[in-house]
Design an enzyme around this catalytic site. Structure first.
Site, PDB file in Angstrom:
ATOM      1  N   ALA A 142       4.080  23.474  40.411  1.00 18.66           N
ATOM      2  CA  ALA A 142       3.090  23.859  40.382  1.00 18.66           C
ATOM      3  C   ALA A 142       3.641  24.871  39.398  1.00 18.66           C
ATOM      4  O   ALA A 142       2.153  25.632  38.741  1.00 18.66           O
ATOM      5  CB  ALA A 142       3.324  25.578  41.568  1.00 18.66           C
TER       6      ALA A 142
ATOM      7  N   ASN B 174       5.060  34.899  46.925  1.00 19.75           N
ATOM      8  CA  ASN B 174       6.143  34.723  47.100  1.00 19.75           C
ATOM      9  C   ASN B 174       6.958  35.545  47.431  1.00 19.75           C
ATOM     10  O   ASN B 174       8.691  34.796  47.468  1.00 19.75           O
ATOM     11  CB  ASN B 174       6.555  33.674  45.827  1.00 19.75           C
ATOM     12  CG  ASN B 174       6.148  33.724  44.433  1.00 19.75           C
ATOM     13  OD1 ASN B 174       5.074  34.744  44.327  1.00 19.75           O
ATOM     14  ND2 ASN B 174       7.268  34.701  43.862  1.00 19.75           N
TER      15      ASN B 174
ATOM     16  N   GLN C 189       2.853  28.926  48.400  1.00 16.17           N
ATOM     17  CA  GLN C 189       3.684  29.455  49.647  1.00 16.17           C
ATOM     18  C   GLN C 189       3.234  29.507  50.561  1.00 16.17           C
ATOM     19  O   GLN C 189       3.405  29.628  52.002  1.00 16.17           O
ATOM     20  CB  GLN C 189       4.215  30.855  48.418  1.00 16.17           C
ATOM     21  CG  GLN C 189       5.039  31.196  48.238  1.00 16.17           C
ATOM     22  CD  GLN C 189       6.056  30.242  47.923  1.00 16.17           C
ATOM     23  OE1 GLN C 189       6.716  30.008  49.221  1.00 16.17           O
ATOM     24  NE2 GLN C 189       7.339  30.171  47.315  1.00 16.17           N
TER      25      GLN C 189
ATOM     26  N   SER D 221       3.159  22.740  45.618  1.00 17.34           N
ATOM     27  CA  SER D 221       4.642  21.953  44.732  1.00 17.34           C
ATOM     28  C   SER D 221       5.273  21.546  45.876  1.00 17.34           C
ATOM     29  O   SER D 221       5.151  22.159  47.088  1.00 17.34           O
ATOM     30  CB  SER D 221       5.083  23.308  43.779  1.00 17.34           C
ATOM     31  OG  SER D 221       6.255  22.484  43.916  1.00 17.34           O
TER      32      SER D 221
ATOM     33  N   HIS E  50       8.634  20.658  46.351  1.00 17.21           N
ATOM     34  CA  HIS E  50       9.707  21.185  47.285  1.00 17.21           C
ATOM     35  C   HIS E  50       9.661  22.432  47.592  1.00 17.21           C
ATOM     36  O   HIS E  50      10.883  22.571  48.306  1.00 17.21           O
ATOM     37  CB  HIS E  50      11.028  21.121  45.436  1.00 17.21           C
ATOM     38  CG  HIS E  50      10.649  22.790  44.672  1.00 17.21           C
ATOM     39  ND1 HIS E  50      10.984  23.883  44.905  1.00 17.21           N
ATOM     40  CD2 HIS E  50       9.821  22.571  44.024  1.00 17.21           C
ATOM     41  CE1 HIS E  50      10.892  24.767  43.493  1.00 17.21           C
ATOM     42  NE2 HIS E  50       9.357  23.722  43.438  1.00 17.21           N
TER      43      HIS E  50
ATOM     44  N   THR F 202       3.376   8.593  32.604  1.00 22.25           N
ATOM     45  CA  THR F 202       4.095   7.231  33.401  1.00 22.25           C
ATOM     46  C   THR F 202       3.434   8.151  34.850  1.00 22.25           C
ATOM     47  O   THR F 202       4.944   9.806  34.958  1.00 22.25           O
ATOM     48  CB  THR F 202       4.982   7.050  33.392  1.00 22.25           C
ATOM     49  OG1 THR F 202       4.621   6.407  31.781  1.00 22.25           O
ATOM     50  CG2 THR F 202       5.142   5.872  34.065  1.00 22.25           C
TER      51      THR F 202
ATOM     52  N   CYS G 181      12.468  32.821  41.594  1.00 21.45           N
ATOM     53  CA  CYS G 181      11.665  32.367  40.776  1.00 21.45           C
ATOM     54  C   CYS G 181      12.017  32.161  39.655  1.00 21.45           C
ATOM     55  O   CYS G 181      11.951  31.001  38.712  1.00 21.45           O
ATOM     56  CB  CYS G 181      10.533  32.074  41.354  1.00 21.45           C
ATOM     57  SG  CYS G 181       9.988  32.073  43.146  1.00 21.45           S
TER      58      CYS G 181
HETATM   59  N1  PMP Z   1       3.649  29.723  42.186  1.00 23.15           N
HETATM   60  C1  PMP Z   1       4.134  30.114  43.250  1.00 23.15           C
HETATM   61  C2  PMP Z   1       3.543  31.119  44.326  1.00 23.15           C
HETATM   62  C3  PMP Z   1       5.851  29.882  43.867  1.00 23.15           C
HETATM   63  O1  PMP Z   1       5.983  30.695  44.558  1.00 23.15           O
HETATM   64  C4  PMP Z   1       6.666  29.236  42.749  1.00 23.15           C
HETATM   65  C5  PMP Z   1       8.014  28.549  42.582  1.00 23.15           C
HETATM   66  N2  PMP Z   1       8.518  30.017  42.958  1.00 23.15           N
HETATM   67  C6  PMP Z   1       5.705  28.604  41.720  1.00 23.15           C
HETATM   68  C7  PMP Z   1       4.662  28.969  41.902  1.00 23.15           C
HETATM   69  C8  PMP Z   1       6.197  27.568  40.427  1.00 23.15           C
HETATM   70  O2  PMP Z   1       6.732  26.127  41.296  1.00 23.15           O
HETATM   71  P1  PMP Z   1       7.400  24.856  40.256  1.00 23.15           P
HETATM   72  O3  PMP Z   1       8.789  25.662  40.760  1.00 23.15           O
HETATM   73  O4  PMP Z   1       7.055  23.810  41.369  1.00 23.15           O
HETATM   74  O5  PMP Z   1       6.911  24.929  38.861  1.00 23.15           O
END
Ligand code: PMP
Length: 399
Positions: A73, A153, A181, A201, A203, A242, A328
């Site tokens: 993301a 988040n 989120q 994203s 994960h 790639t 984050c």
């Molecule tokens: N946007 C939001 C709202 C998030 O919570 C996060 C992850 N903490 C991100 C962007 C960034 O995502 P990524 O870890 O995949 O770069």
């Protein structure tokens, strides 16, 4: 029940075993480069990628050719905001965003300001919601982009996405939303919601780290963005490099699971979240909820504990993984920009814990966490001179 307990599902999630299983062949016998058009190894890899692309598109009510794979993301947000700023610079240089966005939007906006863009940052109310009138008033002749996140988040607050989309359409402005989120928790329909660009994203939805998507609307309106990575021309020239085939397959599988299970999972997770909230509020005095109780994602619970330092609380809860602030970002010493934006003082912001419930949590774990939080909060308050003085004052006032 196994310790430690993981309740930090906004930071990241455990990869679902079904996702791992789907990915594994793409590290071994299906290892080809998806861009190798000349042989079977390439075709097999490409098929894996295209299946994943269809899963993502279907889940968002988009077309497969509108799905661009990125590294996550952060990259998707960078590509969306920088990509529009560059591509629409003949039309204008004004962007509207919000003070509670993730740093992968805010810091891009800050860097664009240095190179001649103008950015308006909308404020939020005490629940973390923007005001639509303020948004309408911020729109100018030269506004090219509105970038407002779907769900926050830290406090989980949902923004009025459909209304924002409508306003953007009325004014012919591109609308980007960071749905990192919200994805898998709230049904998202990019057509119905008038979303033109959307970041996500893997994960955060039980998929692998380092893989994400930018949805780019191809018609009504056709959104054109400039790439930030140049090279082999993959992903329709928008994201050279790639393709990370195993991770893309994992992302696709993670989305497919969400699509099939979103309803039942949302019910289960919100039940657990509500249970935790109720137990904490019933057993611990002087706590408050950050964000809105209704209008939030089902897994988020952000609570302030009066007179308690969140770092000390987390130290006392070593067998429970939770977070203070956003987790984050790497700089935890600063009070959270989101909590400050909803009106908390620095002291209050440093007293807040974010609990993030996930797919693999159980009721037994939630009961345990609620009890342990109560015990540690009481211990910390009993040795907090500030809390004691405040309580004594309150008691005197009430006599
Ligand atoms: N946007 C939001 C709202 C998030 O919570 C996060 C992850 N903490 C991100 C962007 C960034 O995502 P990524 O870890 O995949 O770069």
């Amino acid at each position: 029940m196994k310790l430690p307990i993981y309740l930090d599902n906004h930071a990241t999630t455990q990869v679902d075993p079904r996702v791992v299983e789907a990915m594994l062949p793409y590290f071994s016998e299906k290892f080809g480069n998806a861009a190798s058009r000349q042989h079977k190894f390439g075709w097999v890899a490409e098929e894996g990628v295209e299946t994943a692309r269809s899963f993502v598109a279907k889940f968002l009510n988009a077309e497969p050719n509108e799905i661009i794979f990125t590294s996550g993301a952060t990259e998707s947000n960078n590509l969306a905001v920088k990509g529009v700023a560059e591509s629409y610079k003949q039309k204008g240089n004004h962007i509207i965003s919000c003070v509670t966005e993730h740093h992968s939007v805010l810091d891009v906006c800050k860097s664009l300001e240095k190179s001649g863009c103008e950015v308006s940052y909308l404020r939020v109310d005490k629940y973390g919601r923007i005001n639509l009138e303020e948004l309408a008033n911020a729109i100018r002749q030269n506004t090219i982009l509105v970038s407002i996140m779907f769900a926050n988040n830290e406090i989980g607050t949902l923004q009025p996405i459909e209304e924002i989309g409508k306003l953007c359409v009325e004014h012919g402005i591109v609308f980007h939303t960071d749905a990192t989120q919200a994805i898998g928790k709230i049904p998202i329909d990019v057509l119905k919601m008038d979303i033109h660009l959307l970041s996500l994203s893997a994960h955060k939805i039980y998929g692998p780290k380092g893989i994400g998507v930018l949805y780019v609307r191809k018609k009504n309106p056709r959104v054109s963005i400039s790439p930030i990575l140049h090279g082999g021309g993959q992903e329709k020239n928008l994201r050279s490099g790639t393709l990370n085939v195993p991770s893309i397959v994992g992302l696709g599988k993670a989305i497919d699971i969400c699509a099939n299970e979103i309803k039942i999972e949302t019910e289960r997770i919100s039940f657990l979240r509500n249970l935790l909230q109720r137990k904490i509020f019933e057993t611990i005095p002087n706590v408050w909820l950050n964000g809105e109780s209704e209008n939030r994602i089902p897994n988020n619970l952000n609570i302030g504990f009066d007179g308690v330092d969140a770092e000390a609380l987390m130290m006392g809860l070593k067998e429970i993984a939770v977070s203070s602030g956003s987790a984050c970002s790497t700089s935890q010493a600063m009070p959270s920009h989101v909590l400050k934006a909803i009106g908390l003082s620095s002291d209050e912001a440093h007293s807040c814990i974010r609990f993030g419930v996930g797919r693999f949590n159980t009721e037994e774990e939630i009961e345990y966490v609620a009890k342990r939080v109560g015990v540690v909060v009481e211990q910390l308050r009993s040795i907090s001179p500030k809390y004691k003085v405040r309580k004594q004052k309150e008691e005197l006032v009430s006599i």
